[in-house]
Every structure is written in structure tokens, then in C-alpha cells.
Enzyme design. Structure first.
Site, mmCIF file in Angstrom:
data_model
loop_
_atom_site.group_PDB
_atom_site.id
_atom_site.type_symbol
_atom_site.label_atom_id
_atom_site.label_comp_id
_atom_site.label_asym_id
_atom_site.label_seq_id
_atom_site.Cartn_x
_atom_site.Cartn_y
_atom_site.Cartn_z
ATOM 1 C CB SER A 63 27.364 154.429 3.373
ATOM 2 O OG SER A 63 27.809 153.385 4.200
ATOM 3 C CE LYS A 66 26.619 154.859 7.703
ATOM 4 N NZ LYS A 66 27.039 153.927 6.643
ATOM 5 C CB SER A 127 30.727 156.345 6.008
ATOM 6 O OG SER A 127 29.614 155.677 5.443
#
Length: 444
Positions: A63, A66, A127
Site C-alpha cells: 500500500s 497509495k 489504507s
């Protein structure tokens, strides 16, 4: 023992003790490691690399992906393509993904009203993977086109060794028929720790408002919808506890089976900001906060072992280009100097006086590597890059570094006709004499 004799002995012992301490400090600075597959750290402002452990090998980033998605969303807002309060339509794909068990998410329901701000905060704080997908679809029309934009942005930052196949950082195994064309079922996003630091540096520099979001501890998501959620930041360094750290205000975690426990962190302390990267903290099985333990160690190392120091003064002559030939001048050369003083990041075990100069002359001002008189004092004729001879870490990108203009130290007037004739005559005889000497040396 006589006191007079005892004093020199104590002094010797003290000196030896201090020398041993200095040696220990230097060794500690040079031998520092993190318990992770890769670690990297930079000064956020200058891009100076403070630490590099396997930081140039692409690895799973989960993640942390992101951060790229966040950059493109913030850029779209800046360009007024979308707004913070704009309503985001939720696709069937995003809705379904938001309910997949064991994935980081907030529940998204089609027909409910969510703003860009709602989804952006959930993407960073919680997240939330489905929120990343919904934002990608809003910005680019669909996630695959958004991935193309992510790749183009990385290339613009000279990142060419990354593998980016989705906006969330999930493994393709969770995306079913939505995987990027040409990729495999178990593929994931890959980047080096250096690349992650570059993305974080651009994100913080270009959009510092990201830190107002990444430091949110807890917040209610979409309270006026049918499925509100309580969000709590995964970054435990923000909270009171064993791994709390003053000054930490971001940035993004990441976890998959391939990537392990990852974290790109940032701390602001004593007027400086440091960016750290930990990829796959190796003690995660024994300590679920291992990524933060290693991040804290790395942050302490950067803040304690590295300091910015004055290493060169204005007017100092660079050793690799102390002077420049002058054509048709009252003197044959002009001394050169650095226009301004230079500060460098120096590690405790490095010698700040052992410098390397790399001079670049502006060839458009020269003729056959010489400057034509008249020459003005403080005339800019190039630049000087200054670095520590012992520092092999450099900067996070090759385009960064510390330079100052190269200038002339004094004026040189144009010679009159008689002086020019005299100089050319003496140069001619000097050349003839040298060639004659060389000839006799060969004969002899």
C-alpha cells in the site's frame, strides 16, 4: 606516586579513552544497519542520502503504492480537474472490493454520497483499497488508464525500474478480472526503497497538505451514509505508546505476503525533515510493530549522526580549476573562486575538510578553453559541485547536489597592441626553445 608524574599518566589515559570513543562512534556510524530487506533515508529538502541498505533493488511495496495515487489525485485537484468536495461515483467493482475480508477498507455502497476528501482521507488513514480504486476511476475514467498515468509520472521523475499494475498496491489475486492487461494473477507493485523515497519527497514538497491527512489519528468515515466507519491510523508512531515518536507526521504503511511489513515514514525535528523507508521488516513475525522499531532506529541515526556544516567559504579556490587562461589580456591567466559558501551534510565519522570539487566551465563564454580579455571581476564562467571525498552515498537523484557559481577573482584588462605583439613573440620563442630542447633530448 608523585602527583607531578601522575598527571601526565592520567592525561595519556584520558586521551586514549577519548580516541577509543571516537573510534567506536565512527564505526557505529559506518556499520549501522536495519533489520529489514531494504532501508533508505534522505533529507527531504536537499535529497541527500543518509542511509542505503539494498535500496536500489525493486521489491514489493504493497500500500505504499497509495503515495503515487495520492500525488495524482492532489495534482488533479491543483489543476482543477476535480475538487475536494466533488461527489465520487462508486462502481460495482469498487463496492465489491470494499467488502473483501481481510483487506484494509471502509465499506463503500453504491448510491451513497462520498466526496473526494472522504475517500482520500480513508485511503491514507485507513489504507482503504477500494477508495484508491474509486479515486483512480474518478481521475482517469478507469483504473487501468490511471495506472498508465502513474507509470508516466514515475518516468517523469526518472524512475524506470518500477513495476506498477494497480492504484492500491494489492496483489492481483484479489482483483479477479480487473487485473491490468498483460499481468499475471499473483503479480504486485514493485519499487526500490530509493524510488519510494523519491515519490515521498515529491509528494511532501509539491503537496505538503498530505501531512495534514497522514497525521490524522482517528476519524469517522462518511458519518452521514448508511455505512459509516471508524478509522484509526495504522501508523502507531502517532500514538502514545512504546513506539511513539515526537515529530512523526506520516507517511504510509504497506503489507502483503510478498512485500512483508513496509513503511515510508517522515519526521520533522530541529528544523529539518527526514524521509525513511523500511521494506519488509524481518522481525514482523515476532513483533507486529517491527517496521516502526526499525523506522525509529533509522530516524535516530539520521538525526544524530548527520549534521549540516560549512565546508567551503566564498572566495575559496577549487582545487580542480584554480585558474583560467586569458587570451589577449595584460596577464596570461585569472584566478578562479567559488562565489558563495557551501554547506554539506556531514556524518560524524567523515572529515569535512576532505572535499572533492567538480568544475564545469560555460563553454559559450570561452574560446579554446580560454577567456578573451577584458575580464571583469566576479564574472561568472561556470559552476562548482562540492562533495565530501568520504561520502559515497550521494543524493537520491543524480540531478541533485550542492553547487555554487565559479567566478573570476580579479579583473584582467585587454592588452594594448605592443603588449599583444610582445606576448605572441615571447610565446613563439618559448615554443621554439621547448621544441629544440625536446629534439636534443631525443638525439642525446
Amino acid at each position: 606516586m608523585n602527583k607531578k608524574k601522575r598527571f601526565p599518566l592520567i592525561l595519556v589515559v584520558l586521551v586514549l579513552f577519548l580516541q577509543s570513543l571516537i573510534g567506536i562512534t565512527a564505526q557505529a556510524a559506518d556499520d549501522f544497519t536495519v533489520n529489514a530487506d531494504a532501508g533508505f533515508a534522505i533529507d527531504a529538502d536537499s535529497g541527500k542520502v543518509f542511509f542505503n541498505q539494498n535500496g536500489d533493488t525493486p521489491k514489493g511495496i504493497a500500500s505504499i503504492t497509495k503515495t503515487i495515487t495520492a500525488y495524482l489525485v492532489l495534482d488533479a485537484i491543483k489543476q482543477q480537474k476535480i475538487t475536494w468536495e466533488q461527489e465520487v461515483p462508486i462502481s460495482e467493482y469498487a463496492e465489491k472490493l470494499s467488502t473483501v475480508p481481510d483487506l484494509s477498507n471502509v465499506t463503500l455502497v453504491r448510491g451513497q454520497k462520498y466526496t473526494v476528501r472522504d475517500l482520500f482521507e480513508a485511503m491514507i488513514v485507513e489504507s482503504a483499497n477500494a477508495c484508491a480504486v474509486a479515486l483512480a476511476e474518478l481521475v482517469a475514467g478507469n483504473e487501468h488508464t490511471f495506472v498508465d498515468q502513474m507509470r508516466a509520472q514515475l518516468v517523469a521523475w526518472n524512475i524506470t525500474d518500477a513495476t506498477i499494475i494497480n492504484a492500491s498496491g494489492l496483489s492481483n489475486v484479489f482483483l479477479e478480472d480487473q487485473i491490468y492487461p498483460g499481468t499475471q494473477k499473483d503479480d504486485e507493485n514493485l519499487m526500490s526503497a530509493r524510488d519510494v523515497a523519491i515519490v515521498a519527497q515529491h509528494l511532501i514538497k509539491d503537496f505538503p497538505e498530505i501531512l495534514e491527512v497522514s497525521k490524522i489519528k482517528e476519524k469517522k468515515f462518511a458519518p452521514n451514509t448508511s455505512h459509516p466507519d471508524d478509522m484509526k491510523n495504522v501508523n502507531v508512531m502517532l500514538f502514545d505508546g512504546e513506539n511513539h515518536k515526537d515529530g512523526v507526521d506520516g507517511l504510509k504503511t504497506g503489507t502483503t505476503d510478498l512485500a512483508g511489513a513496509c513503511f515510508v515514514g517522515t519526521i520533522q525535528k530541529d528544523g529539518r525533515r527526514v524521509i525513511t523507508v523500511i521494506l519488509n521488516a524481518l522481525d514482523q513475525d515476532n513483533d507486529n510493530e517491527a517496521r516502526y522499531v526499525e523506522t525509529s532506529k533509522l530516524m535516530d541515526y539520521c538525526l544524530s549522526e548527520w549534521s549540516q556544516q560549512d565546508v567551503a567559504t566564498a572566495g575559496q579556490t577549487p582545487t580542480d580549476q584554480p585558474e583560467l587562461t586569458v587570451t589577449d589580456g595584460t596577464q596570461k591567466s585569472v584566478a578562479l573562486a567559488m562565489e558563495t559558501s557551501v554547506k554539506l551534510w556531514v556524518r560524524k565519522d567523515m572529515d569535512p575538510t576532505n572535499l572533492t570539487f567538480k568544475t564545469t566551465l560555460n563553454q559559450s563564454l570561452l574560446d579554446n578553453n580560454a577567456i578573451i580579455a577584458p575580464v571583469l571581476k566576479n564574472e561568472k564562467i561556470g559552476a562548482v559541485n562540492v562533495s565530501l571525498a568520504q561520502d559515497t552515498l550521494g543524493y537520491v537523484q543524480a540531478s541533485e547536489g550542492v553547487s555554487t557559481d565559479l567566478v573570476t577573482k580579479q579583473a584582467v584588462e585587454k592588452a594594448n597592441t605592443f603588449e599583444m605583439i610582445w606576448h605572441k613573440t615571447t610565446d613563439l620563442f618559448s615554443d621554439i626553445w621547448q621544441k629544440t630542447t625536446d629534439l636534443f633530448a631525443q638525439i642525446g
